[in-house]
Design a protein around this motif. Structure first.
Motif, PDB file in Angstrom:
ATOM      1  N   ASP A 282      45.818  -7.576 -32.600  1.00  7.31           N
ATOM      2  CA  ASP A 282      46.429  -8.766 -33.168  1.00  7.31           C
ATOM      3  C   ASP A 282      47.901  -8.683 -32.884  1.00  7.31           C
ATOM      4  O   ASP A 282      48.580  -7.822 -33.404  1.00  7.31           O
ATOM      5  CB  ASP A 282      46.141  -8.776 -34.682  1.00  7.31           C
ATOM      6  CG  ASP A 282      46.762  -9.945 -35.389  1.00  7.31           C
ATOM      7  OD1 ASP A 282      46.946  -9.863 -36.601  1.00  7.31           O
ATOM      8  OD2 ASP A 282      47.109 -10.940 -34.719  1.00  7.31           O
ATOM      9  N   GLN A 283      48.441  -9.494 -32.047  1.00  4.76           N
ATOM     10  CA  GLN A 283      49.861  -9.479 -31.712  1.00  4.76           C
ATOM     11  C   GLN A 283      50.471 -10.774 -32.205  1.00  4.76           C
ATOM     12  O   GLN A 283      49.876 -11.811 -32.049  1.00  4.76           O
ATOM     13  CB  GLN A 283      50.043  -9.350 -30.204  1.00  4.76           C
ATOM     14  CG  GLN A 283      49.356  -8.149 -29.617  1.00  4.76           C
ATOM     15  CD  GLN A 283      49.523  -8.016 -28.108  1.00  4.76           C
ATOM     16  OE1 GLN A 283      49.260  -6.970 -27.565  1.00  4.76           O
ATOM     17  NE2 GLN A 283      49.924  -9.083 -27.442  1.00  4.76           N
ATOM     18  N   ILE A 284      51.630 -10.736 -32.739  1.00  4.04           N
ATOM     19  CA  ILE A 284      52.269 -11.962 -33.203  1.00  4.04           C
ATOM     20  C   ILE A 284      53.659 -12.038 -32.606  1.00  4.04           C
ATOM     21  O   ILE A 284      54.529 -11.287 -32.985  1.00  4.04           O
ATOM     22  CB  ILE A 284      52.371 -11.983 -34.739  1.00  4.04           C
ATOM     23  CG1 ILE A 284      50.986 -11.841 -35.348  1.00  4.04           C
ATOM     24  CG2 ILE A 284      53.055 -13.245 -35.215  1.00  4.04           C
ATOM     25  CD1 ILE A 284      50.980 -11.682 -36.842  1.00  4.04           C
ATOM     26  N   GLY A 285      53.859 -12.842 -31.635  1.00  7.54           N
ATOM     27  CA  GLY A 285      55.182 -13.220 -31.249  1.00  7.54           C
ATOM     28  C   GLY A 285      55.856 -12.487 -30.121  1.00  7.54           C
ATOM     29  O   GLY A 285      56.078 -11.299 -30.175  1.00  7.54           O
ATOM     30  N   ASN A 286      56.196 -13.231 -29.150  1.00  9.66           N
ATOM     31  CA  ASN A 286      57.045 -13.014 -27.998  1.00  9.66           C
ATOM     32  C   ASN A 286      56.331 -12.494 -26.777  1.00  9.66           C
ATOM     33  O   ASN A 286      55.355 -13.083 -26.390  1.00  9.66           O
ATOM     34  CB  ASN A 286      58.327 -12.277 -28.357  1.00  9.66           C
ATOM     35  CG  ASN A 286      59.104 -13.041 -29.400  1.00  9.66           C
ATOM     36  OD1 ASN A 286      58.838 -14.200 -29.663  1.00  9.66           O
ATOM     37  ND2 ASN A 286      60.061 -12.426 -30.019  1.00  9.66           N
ATOM     38  N   ASN A 287      56.783 -11.441 -26.133  1.00 10.39           N
ATOM     39  CA  ASN A 287      56.314 -11.234 -24.762  1.00 10.39           C
ATOM     40  C   ASN A 287      54.880 -10.741 -24.624  1.00 10.39           C
ATOM     41  O   ASN A 287      54.362 -10.705 -23.522  1.00 10.39           O
ATOM     42  CB  ASN A 287      57.259 -10.296 -24.002  1.00 10.39           C
ATOM     43  CG  ASN A 287      58.630 -10.893 -23.854  1.00 10.39           C
ATOM     44  OD1 ASN A 287      58.874 -12.012 -24.282  1.00 10.39           O
ATOM     45  ND2 ASN A 287      59.540 -10.165 -23.260  1.00 10.39           N
ATOM     46  N   LEU A 288      54.271 -10.376 -25.762  1.00 10.42           N
ATOM     47  CA  LEU A 288      52.856 -10.019 -25.837  1.00 10.42           C
ATOM     48  C   LEU A 288      52.190  -9.633 -24.520  1.00 10.42           C
ATOM     49  O   LEU A 288      52.491 -10.162 -23.483  1.00 10.42           O
ATOM     50  CB  LEU A 288      52.068 -11.207 -26.404  1.00 10.42           C
ATOM     51  CG  LEU A 288      52.718 -11.971 -27.529  1.00 10.42           C
ATOM     52  CD1 LEU A 288      52.083 -13.326 -27.714  1.00 10.42           C
ATOM     53  CD2 LEU A 288      52.643 -11.198 -28.804  1.00 10.42           C
ATOM     54  N   VAL A 305      40.949 -10.201 -29.322  1.00  7.45           N
ATOM     55  CA  VAL A 305      42.398 -10.169 -29.206  1.00  7.45           C
ATOM     56  C   VAL A 305      42.903 -11.480 -29.733  1.00  7.45           C
ATOM     57  O   VAL A 305      42.380 -12.522 -29.382  1.00  7.45           O
ATOM     58  CB  VAL A 305      42.841 -10.016 -27.742  1.00  7.45           C
ATOM     59  CG1 VAL A 305      44.346 -10.031 -27.621  1.00  7.45           C
ATOM     60  CG2 VAL A 305      42.274  -8.743 -27.155  1.00  7.45           C
ATOM     61  N   ASP A 306      43.866 -11.479 -30.560  1.00  3.16           N
ATOM     62  CA  ASP A 306      44.436 -12.715 -31.073  1.00  3.16           C
ATOM     63  C   ASP A 306      45.932 -12.654 -30.878  1.00  3.16           C
ATOM     64  O   ASP A 306      46.611 -11.962 -31.591  1.00  3.16           O
ATOM     65  CB  ASP A 306      44.062 -12.823 -32.548  1.00  3.16           C
ATOM     66  CG  ASP A 306      44.614 -14.066 -33.210  1.00  3.16           C
ATOM     67  OD1 ASP A 306      45.264 -14.875 -32.526  1.00  3.16           O
ATOM     68  OD2 ASP A 306      44.404 -14.220 -34.420  1.00  3.16           O
ATOM     69  N   GLN A 307      46.450 -13.306 -29.915  1.00  5.18           N
ATOM     70  CA  GLN A 307      47.874 -13.294 -29.647  1.00  5.18           C
ATOM     71  C   GLN A 307      48.501 -14.553 -30.188  1.00  5.18           C
ATOM     72  O   GLN A 307      47.823 -15.429 -30.636  1.00  5.18           O
ATOM     73  CB  GLN A 307      48.116 -13.222 -28.144  1.00  5.18           C
ATOM     74  CG  GLN A 307      47.404 -12.086 -27.466  1.00  5.18           C
ATOM     75  CD  GLN A 307      47.711 -11.987 -25.988  1.00  5.18           C
ATOM     76  OE1 GLN A 307      48.136 -10.957 -25.510  1.00  5.18           O
ATOM     77  NE2 GLN A 307      47.481 -13.088 -25.280  1.00  5.18           N
ATOM     78  N   SER A 308      49.801 -14.630 -30.161  1.00  4.21           N
ATOM     79  CA  SER A 308      50.476 -15.887 -30.430  1.00  4.21           C
ATOM     80  C   SER A 308      51.783 -15.883 -29.665  1.00  4.21           C
ATOM     81  O   SER A 308      52.246 -14.828 -29.256  1.00  4.21           O
ATOM     82  CB  SER A 308      50.689 -16.046 -31.925  1.00  4.21           C
ATOM     83  OG  SER A 308      50.442 -17.357 -32.308  1.00  4.21           O
ATOM     84  N   GLY A 309      52.393 -16.996 -29.494  1.00  2.00           N
ATOM     85  CA  GLY A 309      53.456 -17.355 -28.575  1.00  2.00           C
ATOM     86  C   GLY A 309      54.402 -16.259 -28.175  1.00  2.00           C
ATOM     87  O   GLY A 309      54.888 -15.609 -28.991  1.00  2.00           O
TER      88      GLY A 309
END
Length: 434
Positions: A282-288, A305-309
């Motif tokens: 689970d990643q939240i925010g930026n260059n992921l 996998v759940d990413q965001s912007g």
């Protein structure tokens, strides 16, 4: 001025050294037998504590404080604590405080070796450091194969450029690693997977808060669990679990996270060598960025996998092989991304060996901007569901054998879709925008 304390003790003894201010001190303690206790307190700089205990149910406690009020300044503001314990049910605790802003490093080394056969005989290590450039090394059993069961380690650091190196080679080992600050590094190794001495049931929890932190986890053997939680900027996490029935995530309610990063320049790599799998990132925010590989025979897979912007990217590969050719087992992979440079590549397989199982499913759900998705599946009950929303679109779905279905929904801008299906259940639906 240097002060040297040298003690030798055996059987049911208590050794105590300290405290003294503004002088360099050396404390060396040897204890042989059971139920011994050693306590060392040192205030000041350039102190050394060396505790050696051979026997069962021994306790070592070391407290070192750099630059307390009233102490004079030394050229090398660094303390060192070494604890060596051989036997079962031993406890080692070290607390170091380095408040010299320009100071050199403090160092903790804890070595514990035991041959107990139950959790009741486990060794326990606890190290805490504050300040910059500190190093903690905890080794529970790595030097020998007779390592005991269920050893536990807890280590925490706050400050900059600190390093934790943890090794546990025993069944049922558990560790909690915590770092708060900038440029910290954690390297954790648990278990072994050689055929004669395979370990099982290790647990590891890593929490890092701050900027530029790195976590590297290697778990060998079977039925292991790893959780990494990073909050801040420029953090990176790598997890490697060769073995079976390993988890990164929460199949049994241990925690709700399997790699969790919040902040800029994130990155995560998970490698499992199949068997009972499961990964959650689970990643939240930026260059992921995230990469998950599950590999050999792909057994009970699942990856989420759940990413965001912003610069998203995700790669999940699930593979298989033997018997001729493949199992493939359950598989599944889901990626959900959120805005900007999106991309997702999912590859599953089976290569059409008769069931054992392969339920392939892959979903991707991207949202606005440069989208791209590629799903390749191979054999049995395939399904793929891609949803993109807005901007440069593109989607490739390639399914090969058995019960296919593919649904692609794209909404807006340069949409484009290619779906390739061959033999058996086909169905394909593509809906695009304007």
């Amino acid at each position: 001025m240097k002060k040297l304390l040298f003690l030798t003790a055996s059987a049911a003894a208590l050794a105590t050294a300290g405290p003294a201010l503004a002088q360099s001190q050396d404390s060396v303690i040897f204890q042989d037998g059971d139920d011994n206790a050693a306590t060392v307190e040192q205030d000041g700089n350039e102190n050394l504590s060396d505790v050696n205990q051979d026997g069962d149910n021994n306790t070592a406690t070391v407290d070192q404080d750099t630059n307390p009020p009233g102490s004079e300044s030394f050229s090398v503001p660094a303390n060192t604590s070494d604890i060596n314990q051989t036997g079962d049910y031993n406890t080692a605790t070290v607390d170091q405080d380095n408040d010299n802003a320009a100071g050199s490093t403090n160092a903790v080394t804890i070595n514990q070796n035991g041959d107990g056969t139950s959790a009741l005989e486990a060794n326990v290590a606890d190290a805490s450091q504050s300040g910059d450039g500190n190093t903690t090394t905890i080794d529970q059993g790595a030097a020998a194969l007779a390592t005991g069961n269920s050893n536990a380690a807890t280590t925490s650091q706050s400050g900059r450029n600190n390093t934790i190196d943890l090794a546990q080679i025993n069944d049922g080992a558990s560790a909690d690693v915590s770092q708060d600050g900038t440029g910290n590094t954690s390297t954790s190794s648990q278990g072994r997977n050689n055929a004669a001495n395979t370990t099982t049931s290790q647990e590891l929890f890593v929490v890092q808060t701050g900027t530029g932190n790195t976590s590297d986890v290697d778990q060998r053997g079977s039925e292991n669990f790893a959780s990494v939680n990073q909050t801040g900027n420029d953090n990176m996490s790598t997890i490697n679990q060769p073995g079976f029935d390993n988890d990164i995530g929460d199949p049994v309610g241990l925690v709700s996270v399997g790699v969790n990063q919040i902040g800029d320049d994130n990155e995560s790599t998970v490698t499992q060598s199949a068997n009972f799998g499961l990964v959650t990132v689970d990643q939240i925010g930026n260059n992921l960025t995230s990469s998950v590989f599950q590999t050999g025979r792909a057994n009970n897979s699942v990856a989420d996998v759940d990413q965001s912007g912003t610069f998203n990217t995700s790669t999940i590969t699930q593979t298989a092989s033997p018997p001729p050719v493949g199992p493939g087992r359950q598989m599944t992979a889901e990626v959900t991304q959120g805005g900007t440079m999106n991309e997702s590549v999912i590859t599953q397989t089976n290569t059409l060996g008769a069931p054992p199982i392969s339920n392939n499913l892959a979903m991707v759900n991207q949202s606005g901007s440069m989208n791209f998705s590629e799903i390749s599946q191979d054999g049995h009950e395939n399904t793929a569901d891609v949803t993109q929303s807005g901007s440069n679109g593109d989607s490739l779905v390639d399914q090969t054998g058995d019960s296919h279905t593919a649904t692609v929904t794209q909404t807006g801008s340069f949409d484009m879709s290619t779906v390739t299906q061959t033999g058996t259940g086909n169905t394909s639906t593509v809906t695009q925008g304007n």
